[in-house]
Write an enzyme that holds these catalytic residues in place. Structure first.
Site: not given
Ligand code: KIV
Length: 295
Positions: A62-63, A131, A198, A133, A101
């Site tokens: 989600d970055s 993924k 992280e 969090e 994510d």
């Molecule tokens: O969204 C992302 O890119 C991440 C990584 C930094 C692990 O969660």
């Protein structure tokens, strides 16, 4: 072109057939002490390059809300937007494990909603794991029961930016370290297949890596993790943000792309692009039929 070749329009060389990376394969790499490489990718072209470079795990992170869409944090991105990018990545990848994510809000209200949204990533976009969090043990258990592999993410969790009061290194007190370890063990026990750590002190990540039965993938968590992940745009200097301590820039794509575009603009302005060789021409028969003026 052979049907077994992976090549868009036959323009690039065939990819070497390779063994698909799976969650059990990553567990085996931990057992064999083989470091796991991971990167983010958000589109077809980048995902092809990442996969063809032999990277083991690709995270559609989600970055992308920040590095692709220009938001200040990751919170605004939606499930539909993440699905769109995951589909593009999935089409490109032959070998790496594709992890999607789950965006902020897609699993925070109830476990049932989290499972429903995770199913969409698998069914509609071809994700091989999702993924999430934070220490969401019940959700990890439910996803595992639903046959959806989970990559857990602890430490500096960007979706908690408002609670954390900014992007700060986590687990810096004895109590916080004990809590992080307990959370990591509980998530692994609930069925998480991989643990992203992280923004935590190196010593903490090393201790968790040694204790955890599943692979840890670090970002800003030191070299003792079972693997490492970086945001692709940070790796190649395309992220337009101050460089974090843990980022190593392996290329300067900004400089490369800027220079290419400036040269292109100059060539257009000087009418040196396109050349005659880069132009299509009338066949002789049509030229003759049209007469000297058109030719
Ligand atoms: O969204 C992302 O890119 C991440 C990584 C930094 C692990 O969660």
């Amino acid at each position: 072109m052979s049907l077994t070749n992976f090549s868009a329009g036959g323009l690039s060389p065939a990819a070497t057939p390779a063994t698909k990376v799976t969650i059990p394969a990553l567990a085996e790499m931990k057992r064999q002490l083989k470091p796991i490489s991971a990167l983010t990718a958000y589109d077809y072209a980048t995902a092809r390059l990442v996969d063809e470079a032999g990277i083991d795990m690709i995270l559609v992170g989600d970055s992308l809300a920040m590095v692709v869409m220009g938001h200040d944090n990751t919170l605004a991105i939606t499930v539909d937007e993440m699905l769109h990018h995951t589909r593009a990545v999935r089409r490109a990848v032959r070998r790496a494990l594709v992890v999607a994510d789950m965006p902020f809000g897609s699993y925070h209200a109830t476990v049932a909603e989290g499972v429903t949204n995770a199913v969409r990533f698998v069914k509609e976009a071809g994700a091989e794991a999702v993924k999430i969090e934070g220490p969401r043990v019940e959700l990890v258990r439910a996803l595992t029961e639903a046959e959806i592999p989970v990559v857990a993410h602890l430490g500096l969790t960007p979706q908690s930016v408002h609670r954390m009061g900014g992007y700060r290194v986590q687990a810096r007190t004895a109590e916080a370290v004990r809590q992080l370890k307990a959370d990591a063990l509980a998530l692994a026990e609930a069925g998480a297949g991989v643990m992203v750590l992280e923004g935590v002190p190196r010593e903490v990540a090393a201790a968790i890596t040694a204790e955890l039965p599943i692979p840890t993938i670090g970002i800003g968590a030191g070299p003792e993790c079972d693997g490492q992940i970086l945001v692709f745009h940070d790796l190649v200097n395309l992220s337009f943000s101050p460089q974090a301590k843990f980022v190593r820039r392996y290329a300067d794509a900004s400089a490369l792309f800027r220079s290419a575009m400036e040269h292109y603009r100059e060539d257009v302005e000087h009418r040196t692009f396109p050349s005659d060789a880069e132009s299509y021409h009338l066949p002789d028969s049509a030229r003759q039929a049209l007469g000297p003026r058109t030719a």
